[in-house]
Design an enzyme around this catalytic site. Structure first.
Site, mmCIF file in Angstrom:
data_model
loop_
_atom_site.group_PDB
_atom_site.id
_atom_site.type_symbol
_atom_site.label_atom_id
_atom_site.label_comp_id
_atom_site.label_asym_id
_atom_site.label_seq_id
_atom_site.Cartn_x
_atom_site.Cartn_y
_atom_site.Cartn_z
ATOM 1 N N HIS A 1 -3.935 -4.548 -0.479
ATOM 2 C CA HIS A 1 -3.443 -5.121 0.613
ATOM 3 C C HIS A 1 -3.673 -6.804 0.398
ATOM 4 O O HIS A 1 -4.663 -7.137 0.787
ATOM 5 C CB HIS A 1 -4.336 -4.699 1.642
ATOM 6 C CG HIS A 1 -4.173 -3.389 2.421
ATOM 7 N ND1 HIS A 1 -3.028 -3.313 3.436
ATOM 8 C CD2 HIS A 1 -4.354 -2.032 1.727
ATOM 9 C CE1 HIS A 1 -2.837 -1.922 3.539
ATOM 10 N NE2 HIS A 1 -3.583 -1.207 2.757
ATOM 11 N N CYS B 1 0.879 -1.253 0.029
ATOM 12 C CA CYS B 1 0.050 -0.008 -0.017
ATOM 13 C C CYS B 1 0.897 1.206 -0.094
ATOM 14 O O CYS B 1 1.616 1.494 -0.992
ATOM 15 C CB CYS B 1 -0.971 0.109 1.097
ATOM 16 S SG CYS B 1 -2.253 1.115 0.841
ATOM 17 N N ASP C 1 -24.100 -6.112 14.323
ATOM 18 C CA ASP C 1 -24.426 -5.121 15.472
ATOM 19 C C ASP C 1 -24.370 -5.853 16.635
ATOM 20 O O ASP C 1 -24.950 -6.743 17.202
ATOM 21 C CB ASP C 1 -25.995 -4.704 15.489
ATOM 22 C CG ASP C 1 -26.551 -3.880 14.019
ATOM 23 O OD1 ASP C 1 -25.372 -3.119 13.669
ATOM 24 O OD2 ASP C 1 -27.328 -4.085 13.595
ATOM 25 N N ASP D 1 -27.365 8.094 10.550
ATOM 26 C CA ASP D 1 -28.586 7.547 11.017
ATOM 27 C C ASP D 1 -29.736 8.497 10.598
ATOM 28 O O ASP D 1 -30.216 9.141 11.567
ATOM 29 C CB ASP D 1 -28.913 7.110 12.379
ATOM 30 C CG ASP D 1 -27.767 5.971 12.869
ATOM 31 O OD1 ASP D 1 -27.676 5.132 11.952
ATOM 32 O OD2 ASP D 1 -27.140 6.005 13.749
ATOM 33 N N GLU E 1 -2.904 -8.997 2.634
ATOM 34 C CA GLU E 1 -3.591 -9.583 3.838
ATOM 35 C C GLU E 1 -5.160 -9.345 4.129
ATOM 36 O O GLU E 1 -5.726 -9.929 4.954
ATOM 37 C CB GLU E 1 -2.836 -8.989 5.248
ATOM 38 C CG GLU E 1 -3.060 -7.674 5.528
ATOM 39 C CD GLU E 1 -2.424 -6.348 4.451
ATOM 40 O OE1 GLU E 1 -2.428 -5.486 5.015
ATOM 41 O OE2 GLU E 1 -2.039 -7.059 3.740
#
Length: 541
Positions: free
Chosen positions: A189, A80, A237, A396, A191
């Site tokens: 990346h 990266c 959540d 939200d 990984e």
């Protein structure tokens, strides 16, 4: 063989260490210049922005030893920002000096035809020879990219022994990887790139530079915009139940308690186990939202950190964590700025942090101050240290209906879902504290302010659609997608695969997130991706 990893105080390096160990290799830190000279195999991770990385290397005396090692012929890998640091400099940090292994200047993507950062799964191939895989990289594969700056292919001249694998994003083609025997530098990346990334990493660690391939493996999967796929994101959540255990739950319009007389917290399983399952089923990312964290000090939130640490050991796709990313003070009065809190999550295995209520408060102050940046908000401090791609804002909003646009000062849309009194217009009011408190700011104002402060992505929930399984709020997603130049993740309301197709085709959003349907397996990730592929939506399969 022991793999030496450069330590300069960056963000999530844990996942890279986990991947190397998962493949059966030992790791050790490089903590001083002498360690670089002794290394038999070296990985230079890049997390953060160019200036932070290169200035940290210079401060520790790593620049010249690292440059010599990269040119030594011993196994060397850069990831990266690591590949960017191999060049002379970057427009991201004009006063910071790179390693200068290669000539050239790192540039920023233009956003004329696309969102920036470039976030998601894209192709990376040596286009002049697709009959071979180099360090396990196959043209058919998709790899995970997350960056705003890149090395343009145009005009780049490298020594002839190096091969360049390129990636297309909109109107730009850039360097996705640079390879030669014992040398691998990737903009993506590995990984975080699932099985394809692990194959690439293993090939480097075992010295498997080049192999012939044929058939599907040699075919590039791209469209006119490039190879970037639409992402399917699974959300967990997470909160403590009444017994104090950390569980995955799911709300119905943000209510997470059962409707039974006991009213217990709805328990859908253990976070780490579900995260592992989603990875195996093909989730492109996993998001952990610690939905009760605003009631607790995140610095003492050990269970959530343990969840991240354990998940990152076997889950090799991006992990985002949200909840409590803000300035906090311990009970003893010790102050911890938001960037420090984020750093703890990054070092525990998170790749991105999601900021909710604090983003709303910061946006309100931004407008109060005449759209002037303070430099002190969580968004600004975290993006400065780790790059804007590391900062997600979680929004939200809830619909508020009006008869005519003139009835409100806020951004309105003409809606096909009429209000309770036949209203044909609505605006989207932002909330804080898990939807429990309404603020006088709309979703367009919020997302534009957060983009200006340095946020790199929008996670766009919808209180009206949450738990409905009736589909995403297309009007909301389209409104925000057309208002900002950063990626937008649609959330709330998915119930069937067609809902994903609908939101991608009607809004061109960058990703779509679901929770309950994946938890309960009423709709599987594989089902969604298979359906999308059949209906001409580019996805990672």
């Amino acid at each position: 063989m022991i793999v030496s990893i450069v330590d300069y105080g960056s963000g999530n390096v844990r996942s890279l260490i986990n991947a190397v160990r998962y493949l059966g290799f030992e790791t050790q830190w490089i903590r001083n210049p002498h360690d670089i000279e002794k290394a038999e195999c070296l990985i230079f991770p890049g997390v953060g922005n160019f200036g932070f990385v290169c200035d940290s290397l210079a401060k520790q005396g790593f620049l010249e030893p690292l440059r010599r090692y990269a040119l030594s012929g011993k196994p060397f890998m850069a990831v990266c920002v690591g590949i960017q640091a191999l060049f002379e400099g970057s427009v991201e940090a004009p006063h910071s000096k790179g390693l200068g292994v290669f000539p050239g200047l790192v540039q920023r993507f233009d956003n004329d035809d696309k969102t920036v950062p470039h976030i998601g799964w894209n192709s990376c191939a040596v286009r002049s020879d697709t009959s071979k895989e180099f360090f396990g990289m196959r043209p058919h594969d998709k790899f995970y990219f997350v960056h705003s700056y890149m090395i343009p292919e145009k005009g780049l001249i490298l020594p002839p022994e190096f091969k360049i694998a390129t990636t297309k994003y909109g109107n730009e083609t850039f360097v996705g990887a640079i390879v030669k025997n014992n040398f691998l530098a990737t903009q993506f990346h590995p990984e975080k790139s699932g099985s394809a990334g692990l194959r690439c990493l293993k090939a480097f660690l075992t010295g498997n530079y080049e192999q012939p391939i044929s058939g599907e493996a040699s075919k590039l999967i791209e469209n006119s915009f490039g190879g970037l796929t639409k992402r399917i994101i699974a959300c967990l959540d997470v909160r403590s139940n009444d017994a104090g255990d950390l569980v995955v739950t799911k709300g119905d319009q943000y209510d997470v308690r059962e409707k039974s007389s006991g009213s217990e917290v709805r328990n859908l399983g253990k976070p780490v186990e579900l995260c592992q399952r989603y990875f195996q089923e093909g989730a492109d990312e996993v998001v952990f939202l610690n939905i009760t964290s605003f009631r607790n000090c995140p610095m003492a939130d050990a269970p959530m950190l343990q969840v991240l640490e354990k998940a990152a050991q076997t889950v090799f796709v991006p992990l985002t964590v949200g909840g409590g990313i803000r300035d906090v003070s311990d009970p003893d009065g010790t102050f911890h700025p938001a960037v420090e809190v984020a750093g703890i999550y990054f070092r525990s295995g998170a790749d991105k942090v999601s900021i909710g209520s604090d983003a709303v408060y910061a946006a309100e102050k931004y407008y109060e101050n005449g759209k002037k940046l303070s430099g002190k908000t969580a968004i600004e401090t975290i993006s400065k240290a780790y790059g804007n791609q590391a900062v997600v804002i979680s929004v939200d909003p809830k619909r508020q209906y009006v008869k005519v646009p003139e009835d409100t000062k806020h951004h309105v849309v003409k809606t096909s879902r009429l209000g309770p009194n036949g209203e044909a217009y609505c605006w989207y009011q932002c909330t804080v504290k898990g939807g429990r408190e309404y603020r006088d700011i709309d979703v367009v104002e919020l997302t534009r302010a957060c983009e200006a402060m340095g946020a790199g992505e929008v996670l766009l929930n919808c209180m009206d659609q949450d738990g409905s399984n009736a589909g995403y709020d297309i009007e909301l997603v389209r409104l925000v997608k057309n208002s900002v130049n950063i990626p937008v993740i649609a959330s709330s309301g998915a119930g069937i695969p067609q809902h994903f197709e609908e939101v991608f085709k009607e809004t061109d959003c960058d990703a779509a997130l679901a929770a309950g349907i994946f938890h309960r397996q009423t709709c599987r990730i594989e089902d969604v991706k298979e359906y999308l592929a059949i209906h001409d939506v580019l996805v990672r399969t």
